[in-house]
Design an enzyme around this catalytic site. Structure first.
Site, PDB file in Angstrom:
ATOM      1  CB  CYS A  44     -32.855 -38.884 -22.613  1.00  0.00           C
ATOM      2  SG  CYS A  44     -32.687 -37.341 -23.517  1.00  0.00           S
ATOM      3  CB  SER A  45     -32.955 -41.738 -18.015  1.00  0.00           C
ATOM      4  OG  SER A  45     -31.603 -41.441 -18.285  1.00  0.00           O
TER       5      SER A  45
END
Lengths: 154, 170
Positions: A44-45
């Site tokens: 997600c980062s």
């Protein structure tokens, strides 16, 4: 996943600062909703960082971008700071995942959103949606631009 | 600014003029961020493999604010020396603790290059645009994390170091 042509479900969610945000707040602009599993996870980062890099080009196309996950506002605030994000993150925290589910982006077995994208037109109609086969895959920003530029000169 | 590039989906451009290409063997294109620890780890694993490696700039500035500076510096070195580019590139990935400006100047002087020219070039429009060109081609090819690799125009899935080792042994 919600289908193109459907009316986008309205929502009222707290953003990273705890302020309530609704679909109507984006009236007049197109809106890209980026549903993602969890703040601070590695994949997600990467995903949200890459979108930040092209945010100006999304806004140049008269569109806004927001991220949505089941994390809380406070968690979103810390995650935004960590990644240097300037676009809003919305907390689909309580009732957990309700907005994700309304858009067909909630994974019951996992307890969080799938990685998926929805483009909502100015009139509130879903123009495009996309879900990755698994949460481990990242939809590239190119897909957002394909959708934004579809049928319209860039 | 590149007004013709839409950022929409497009095939990864094959290595061409102006690209940085090194080595012999199966051809791969890598999009790397010089500030990214995973990129540094992968680079260490694969740098001695028999591959023809084309590296492209993919600085993720929001996440790693120093990255655009490092990519522009590498490109400014390349203006004076392509061999120097590779030495500079390897060194930045091998020693990520020394990437402040004085460390960059030390590297440039050790390469015997013109420091004043480096200082001008690293901030030039041409260098900024050169880095940007790579970044945009990466976005269009669907690069969504670093490091990212392509062989024969197709994205390489899986742990990149492992995949490249397999590719090199074919």
């Amino acid at each position: 996943m919600i289908e193109p042509g459907t009316s986008a479900p309205d929502f009222r969610l707290a953003d990273h600062d705890g302020n309530a945000v609704t679909l109507a707040d984006f009236g007049g602009r197109r809106l890209v909703l980026a549903f993602y599993p969890l703040d601070f996870s590695a994949v997600c980062s990467d995903q949200l960082s890459i979108y930040q890099e092209v945010l100006g080009e999304i806004e140049d196309r008269d569109a806004a971008l927001v991220g949505v996950s089941v994390d809380s506002s406070a968690c979103h605030a810390a995650f935004r700071e960590r990644l240097g994000l300037t676009y809003p993150l919305l907390a689909d925290f309580h009732p957990k995942g309700a907005v994700c589910a309304a858009y067909g982006a909630y994974m019951d077995d996992w307890g969080h959103a799938n990685r998926s994208l929805v483009l909502i037109d100015r009139d509130g109609t879903v123009a495009w949606s996309f879900a990755t086969p698994t949460p481990l895959e990242i939809p590239g920003a190119n897909l957002i631009f394909d959708a934004l530029d579809d049928g319209a000169p860039a | 600014m590149d007004g013709t590039s839409s950022l929409g989906s497009a095939a990864v451009p094959p290595p061409g003029p102006g690209d940085h290409v090194r080595g012999r063997g199966p051809e791969v294109v890598l999009y790397l961020d010089l500030g990214c620890p995973r990129c540094a780890g992968t680079w260490e694993e694969i740098t001695t493999l028999p591959l023809q490696v084309c590296v492209r700039h993919f600085p993720v500035a929001s996440r790693r604010p120093r990255s655009p500076v490092l990519h522009a510096a590498a490109e400014a070195v390349a203006i004076q020396s392509e061999d120097g580019f590779w030495e500079f590139w390897d060194s930045l990935l091998a020693d990520r603790a020394h990437v402040d400006d004085p460390h960059l100047w030390e590297r440039v002087e050790a390469l015997g290059l013109d420091l004043d020219r480096f200082q001008r070039d690293r901030r030039s429009d041409a260098v900024v645009e050169r880095v940007r060109r790579d970044f945009r081609s990466g976005i269009s090819a669907g690069v969504a994390a670093t490091p990212a690799g392509f062989a024969a125009g197709a994205p390489l899935a899986g742990e990149l170091g492992v995949v490249l080792r397999e590719l090199a042994s074919r």
